[in-house]
Design a protein around this motif. Structure first.
Motif, PDB file in Angstrom:
ATOM      1  N   UNK A  15       6.930  -1.444 -13.988  1.00  0.00           N
ATOM      2  CA  UNK A  15       8.421  -1.236 -13.583  1.00  0.00           C
ATOM      3  C   UNK A  15       8.318  -0.139 -12.538  1.00  0.00           C
ATOM      4  N   UNK A  16       7.178   0.620 -12.529  1.00  0.00           N
ATOM      5  CA  UNK A  16       7.392   1.625 -11.350  1.00  0.00           C
ATOM      6  C   UNK A  16       7.303   1.032  -9.802  1.00  0.00           C
ATOM      7  N   UNK A  17       6.669  -0.339  -9.916  1.00  0.00           N
ATOM      8  CA  UNK A  17       6.458  -1.001  -8.638  1.00  0.00           C
ATOM      9  C   UNK A  17       7.893  -1.684  -8.278  1.00  0.00           C
ATOM     10  N   UNK A  18       8.402  -2.196  -9.279  1.00  0.00           N
ATOM     11  CA  UNK A  18       9.677  -2.815  -8.878  1.00  0.00           C
ATOM     12  C   UNK A  18      10.746  -1.537  -8.473  1.00  0.00           C
ATOM     13  N   UNK A  19      10.888  -0.584  -8.977  1.00  0.00           N
ATOM     14  CA  UNK A  19      11.606   0.512  -8.518  1.00  0.00           C
ATOM     15  C   UNK A  19      11.208   1.233  -7.069  1.00  0.00           C
ATOM     16  N   UNK A  20       9.850   1.100  -6.900  1.00  0.00           N
ATOM     17  CA  UNK A  20       9.484   1.701  -5.615  1.00  0.00           C
ATOM     18  C   UNK A  20       9.895   0.662  -4.515  1.00  0.00           C
ATOM     19  N   UNK A  21       9.834  -0.433  -4.605  1.00  0.00           N
ATOM     20  CA  UNK A  21      10.415  -1.487  -3.699  1.00  0.00           C
ATOM     21  C   UNK A  21       9.278  -2.132  -2.747  1.00  0.00           C
ATOM     22  N   UNK A  22       9.740  -2.108  -1.383  1.00  0.00           N
ATOM     23  CA  UNK A  22       8.932  -2.673  -0.460  1.00  0.00           C
ATOM     24  C   UNK A  22       8.507  -1.816   0.898  1.00  0.00           C
ATOM     25  N   UNK A  23       7.571  -1.984   1.535  1.00  0.00           N
ATOM     26  CA  UNK A  23       7.232  -1.337   2.709  1.00  0.00           C
ATOM     27  C   UNK A  23       6.679  -2.222   3.835  1.00  0.00           C
ATOM     28  N   UNK A  24       7.136  -2.345   5.231  1.00  0.00           N
ATOM     29  CA  UNK A  24       6.880  -3.299   6.037  1.00  0.00           C
ATOM     30  C   UNK A  24       5.318  -2.847   6.521  1.00  0.00           C
ATOM     31  N   UNK A  25       4.821  -1.585   6.395  1.00  0.00           N
ATOM     32  CA  UNK A  25       3.502  -1.194   6.818  1.00  0.00           C
ATOM     33  C   UNK A  25       2.466  -1.852   6.189  1.00  0.00           C
ATOM     34  N   UNK A  26       1.194  -2.335   7.015  1.00  0.00           N
ATOM     35  CA  UNK A  26       0.065  -2.980   6.212  1.00  0.00           C
ATOM     36  C   UNK A  26      -1.137  -1.999   6.135  1.00  0.00           C
ATOM     37  N   UNK A  27      -1.148  -1.929   4.613  1.00  0.00           N
ATOM     38  CA  UNK A  27      -2.369  -0.967   4.321  1.00  0.00           C
ATOM     39  C   UNK A  27      -3.782  -1.291   5.003  1.00  0.00           C
ATOM     40  N   UNK A  42      13.376   8.170  -5.104  1.00  0.00           N
ATOM     41  CA  UNK A  42      13.637   9.156  -3.710  1.00  0.00           C
ATOM     42  C   UNK A  42      12.276   9.573  -2.930  1.00  0.00           C
ATOM     43  N   UNK A  43      11.309  10.053  -3.729  1.00  0.00           N
ATOM     44  CA  UNK A  43      10.182   9.927  -3.109  1.00  0.00           C
ATOM     45  C   UNK A  43       9.518   8.819  -2.237  1.00  0.00           C
ATOM     46  N   UNK A  44       9.631   7.606  -3.098  1.00  0.00           N
ATOM     47  CA  UNK A  44       9.340   6.520  -2.204  1.00  0.00           C
ATOM     48  C   UNK A  44      10.089   6.018  -1.017  1.00  0.00           C
ATOM     49  N   UNK A  45      11.653   6.458  -1.216  1.00  0.00           N
ATOM     50  CA  UNK A  45      12.482   6.186   0.106  1.00  0.00           C
ATOM     51  C   UNK A  45      12.009   7.085   0.932  1.00  0.00           C
ATOM     52  N   UNK A  46      11.642   8.243   0.759  1.00  0.00           N
ATOM     53  CA  UNK A  46      10.990   9.021   1.982  1.00  0.00           C
ATOM     54  C   UNK A  46       9.665   8.742   2.401  1.00  0.00           C
ATOM     55  N   UNK A  47       9.083   7.922   1.991  1.00  0.00           N
ATOM     56  CA  UNK A  47       7.818   7.354   2.644  1.00  0.00           C
ATOM     57  C   UNK A  47       7.925   5.798   3.099  1.00  0.00           C
ATOM     58  N   UNK A  48       9.237   5.422   3.240  1.00  0.00           N
ATOM     59  CA  UNK A  48       9.358   4.349   4.035  1.00  0.00           C
ATOM     60  C   UNK A  48       9.683   3.191   3.227  1.00  0.00           C
ATOM     61  N   UNK A  49       9.734   3.254   1.648  1.00  0.00           N
ATOM     62  CA  UNK A  49       9.935   1.961   0.933  1.00  0.00           C
ATOM     63  C   UNK A  49      11.572   1.654   0.796  1.00  0.00           C
ATOM     64  N   UNK A  50      11.862   0.397   0.744  1.00  0.00           N
ATOM     65  CA  UNK A  50      13.270   0.226   0.719  1.00  0.00           C
ATOM     66  C   UNK A  50      13.474  -0.800  -0.582  1.00  0.00           C
ATOM     67  N   UNK A  51      14.784  -0.862  -0.986  1.00  0.00           N
ATOM     68  CA  UNK A  51      15.278  -1.165  -2.396  1.00  0.00           C
ATOM     69  C   UNK A  51      14.740  -2.714  -2.286  1.00  0.00           C
TER      70      UNK A  51
END
Length: 747
Positions: free
Chosen positions: A45-57, A79-88
């Motif tokens: 569930x944490x991954x779904x709530x975290x969302x997506x990020x366009x940067x390539x690891x 909120x922490x993930x949004x601050x790291x560039x992840x979107x909903x």
């Protein structure tokens, strides 16, 4: 207007019972670990709530390191993930306006739209609704059926609620966990040092206990006591400074879905605890202080843990060698191209007997060479690009000094050369005495036993080699580091590989060593590298091994180890399906068993892809063969061993291939995590399947095989076959089960 589904209308634990199983069976095949598209990780569930990020690891060209984005570690709130560039992903309770659901619906409405790129090449990460039909999910596979889509719609309309998972730990397991945590959190310097050593080697493990093979734990460092809701201290590396003076080593449940590509199981028990105590404390030793976390110390285990007897450290690695090799073969990063393209497609791994390794029995020698065994990690994650050539030269210079000292010492303690008994025999019962590594493009797998036919190269690992492999590729490696950090890690792996091959060659006659070395490293550029980067050292030293005849000494040495050094318990099953160049002595012929199905498949195994029999070169890296018999389902892996002229360089691998030397290895097991194709055959059709394989001369011929027996990704029944593999693996793999990855499945 259709009213939303209310939370009350969902059945109890709807997410756990209905949604996560859908994610597991239709989504995590691509969306897990760092190679998940857009970093959408649906293992929990944490991954779904975290969302997506366009940067390539896996951006191998970045000049500066980036902050880590490890699920469950580097952030814990939305909120922490949004601050790291992840979107909903969950953008609306209206399914048609919900980003996540719209992609599922897009595929359902356009089920026949073909994709043109593999997941890794498709870098599009939409953060708003899109009508680009290729992006429908599951990407390039059949859509969710109406029932599955209805489940997702209902969940989205209810607001995509999730439950916090509850983990029921058996009472007996709870008791063992407390015993282990007590052991790992002792108060003396010696206990601190041993706990740190164990943690740095087990931080990747999916730890399990005998009572429940489906319940896994992670070993973490926590600021709070293990009994008080421990939370992992997030550091780039497990040997980085935790930032607090007092911390605790704790075992916490792993609540995510287990995927095979990162699943490295390790069993703990009361018996194991007794053995670990015996390994580290059977002889008395003292640690005057605990080592610092400064890079110059922490990144070099030969300095950081010098007070722990070397024999104890080596024993800890040896007795679970498959696990420790798997940590750098599977790696902490899912996609290991930087390290994996520096190894051959298939090779055996043997180990030095502890009493034959001078670092084990001579502390003065061990202390002398420890500074020379420096690793690229000492330079950090942001290696100055301008300084990289100098750092590379420093690593080479240190390594060459060590090689010379090692050979000089060999002359004194083994003047007649190494003998057969210098190979570890697994203490007669340990099946970790011989391992086989298979590489599949940018990923690999390690298995116990000698699997597949006579390999091109062989590793022999002593303690310095084994420990450097673990620290270079696992403990010190930072996938979020810059290009120079990743470059130095890769080239140092190249050095270690050549040393491991060299150690095997030291068991062969001097006159054979150079011939094999040239065979393994063909080509002008390889010659240059071997001359200036890895010159011959100790090539004239004798061997104490007696060979029956002058030629084929590599083959003879392997057979001597397998049949005369190792017991059946340590050696494992003989490979009756693939061995064609390994000769089994008459007294062991009764152990060389194959049933009728295996005998039929043997007809296409271990045959070089020369002009008359080129079929192996048309196979993908890994195919799964499902054979339905009258009794049950049997699953075989068909592995293509793609041979190279040499593997000396990072770039231009395709220019150094030797396709006429390719072969197939066939094994009844799951011999990888990333299948490229599934074949489905009835038992009565196996002979026809094998005959058609042997008749393949062109790519067109292989495509005919796929049409007749293959399950392409566009097959409407694809998920039925995938689910069948999943069910079979769950039934047969026990604690080794993990969901397969489909990001490399053939287009």
């Amino acid at each position: 207007m259709t009213p939303f589904v209310s939370l009350a209308e969902l059945s109890e634990n709807f997410y756990a019972r209905e949604v996560q199983p859908l994610f597991d069976n239709r989504c995590v095949a691509c969306h897990s670990c760092f190679n998940a598209p857009c970093q959408v990780n649906l293992q929990g569930r944490e991954g779904f709530e975290r969302g997506a990020n366009k940067s390539n690891v896996y951006n191998g060209l970045r000049t500066a390191s980036v902050p880590p984005t490890r699920l469950w570690v580097d952030a814990h709130t939305t909120r922490q993930w949004r601050n790291m560039g992840f979107f909903e992903l969950n953008t609306s309770r209206k399914p048609e306006e919900n980003l996540f659901f719209s992609l599922l619906k897009l595929r359902a409405e356009n089920p026949k739209v073909a994709i043109k790129k593999q997941v890794a090449q498709s870098a599009v990460c939409p953060d708003t609704l899109t009508d680009l039909k290729e992006l429908g999910m599951p990407y390039g596979f059949p859509p969710l059926n109406s029932v599955e889509l209805s489940t997702m719609r209902k969940w989205i309309e209810a607001g995509a609620p999730v439950e916090t998972p509850t983990v029921k730990v058996p009472v007996k397991t709870q008791k063992q966990i407390k015993e282990w945590e007590k052991f790992l959190n002792g108060s003396s310097n010696e206990e601190h040092l041993v706990a740190r050593y164990i943690f740095e080697h087990l931080f990747l493990a999916h730890i399990h206990f005998p009572e429940d093979s489906n319940l896994f734990f992670k070993l973490i460092r926590s600021k709070t006591a293990c009994s008080k809701n421990p939370m992992e201290i997030a550091t780039r590396r497990p040997n980085d400074d935790p930032g607090v003076k007092k911390f605790y080593y704790c075992l916490t449940p792993f609540t995510g879905t287990v995927v095979r590509k990162t699943h490295i199981p390790y069993q703990l028990s009361s018996m194991k605890l007794s053995r670990v105590k015996e390994i580290f404390y059977e002889t008395k030793w003292k640690a005057s202080s605990t080592p610092s976390y400064a890079r110059s110390v922490a990144e070099n285990p030969f300095l950081a843990f010098k007070d722990i007897p070397t024999k104890a450290r080596y024993r800890f690695l040896l007795e679970d060698s498959q696990y420790h090799v798997a940590t750098f073969i599977k790696g902490p990063v899912c996609n290991g191209s930087n390290a994996v393209n520096s190894i051959q497609e298939q090779f055996y791994v043997f180990f030095m007997e502890p009493e034959s390794d001078k670092t084990v029995f001579s502390k003065s020698y061990s202390d002398e060479v420890a500074p020379l065994l420096m690793l690229p990690g000492v330079f950090g994650s942001d290696v100055d690009i301008k300084e990289t050539p100098l750092f590379y030269k420093t690593l080479i210079d240190h390594r060459e000094k060590y090689r010379k000292i090692r050979v000089d010492n060999l002359k004194t303690f083994r003047p007649e050369g190494y003998v057969l008994n210098d190979i570890w025999n697994g203490d007669k019962t340990n099946p970790n005495a011989v391992l086989t590594v298979f590489r599949h493009d940018d990923n690999a797998v390690v298995k116990q036993g000698a699997i597949g036919d006579l390999p091109k190269t062989v590793f022999v690992l002593d303690y310095p080699l084994f420990e450097r492999l673990v620290y270079n590729l696992v403990v010190n490696f930072d996938v979020f580091g810059n290009v120079s950090h990743q470059f130095l890690t890769r080239v140092y792996m190249d050095m270690i590989r050549m040393e491991a091959e060299e150690l095997f060659l030291m068991f062969l006659p001097p006159e054979e060593r150079l011939t094999l070395r040239r065979e393994w490293y063909r080509g002008l550029l390889a010659d240059v590298k071997m001359t200036y980067v890895f010159p011959t050292v100790g090539s004239a030293e004798p061997t104490g091994v007696k060979f029956t005849y002058e030629k084929a000494t590599k083959k003879q040495m392997i057979e001597k180890i397998l049949f005369y050094r190792l017991t059946p318990e340590a050696r494992g099953k003989l490979d009756a399906l693939n061995w064609k160049n390994i000769e089994t002595p008459e007294q062991f012929q009764n152990q060389l068993k194959a049933d009728e199905l295996q005998k039929t498949l043997r007809e296409m195994a271990s045959i070089k892809a020369i002009s008359k029999t080129p079929f192996a070169r048309f196979f993908p890296d890994l195919a799964m063969l499902k054979v339905r018999t009258q009794k049950d389902l049997r699953v075989f892996s068909i592995i293509r061993n793609k041979e190279h002229e040499n593997i000396s360089w990072i770039m231009g691998e395709s220019l150094r291939m030797a396709p006429e030397e390719d072969t197939l290895t066939i094994k009844e097991d799951y011999m990888g995590s990333y299948p490229n194709m599934i074949f489905s055959v009835e038992e009565a059709q196996v002979g026809a399947f094998v005959n058609q394989v042997k008749s393949i001369k062109t790519e067109k011929d292989f495509n005919k095989l796929v049409i007749k027996f293959g399950i392409p990704r566009t097959n409407p029944e694809f998920w039925q076959h995938y689910d069948e593999l999943t069910a079979h693996q769950k039934k047969t793999a026990d604690f080794d089960f993990g969901y397969l990855d489909l990001t490399r499945y053939s287009l």
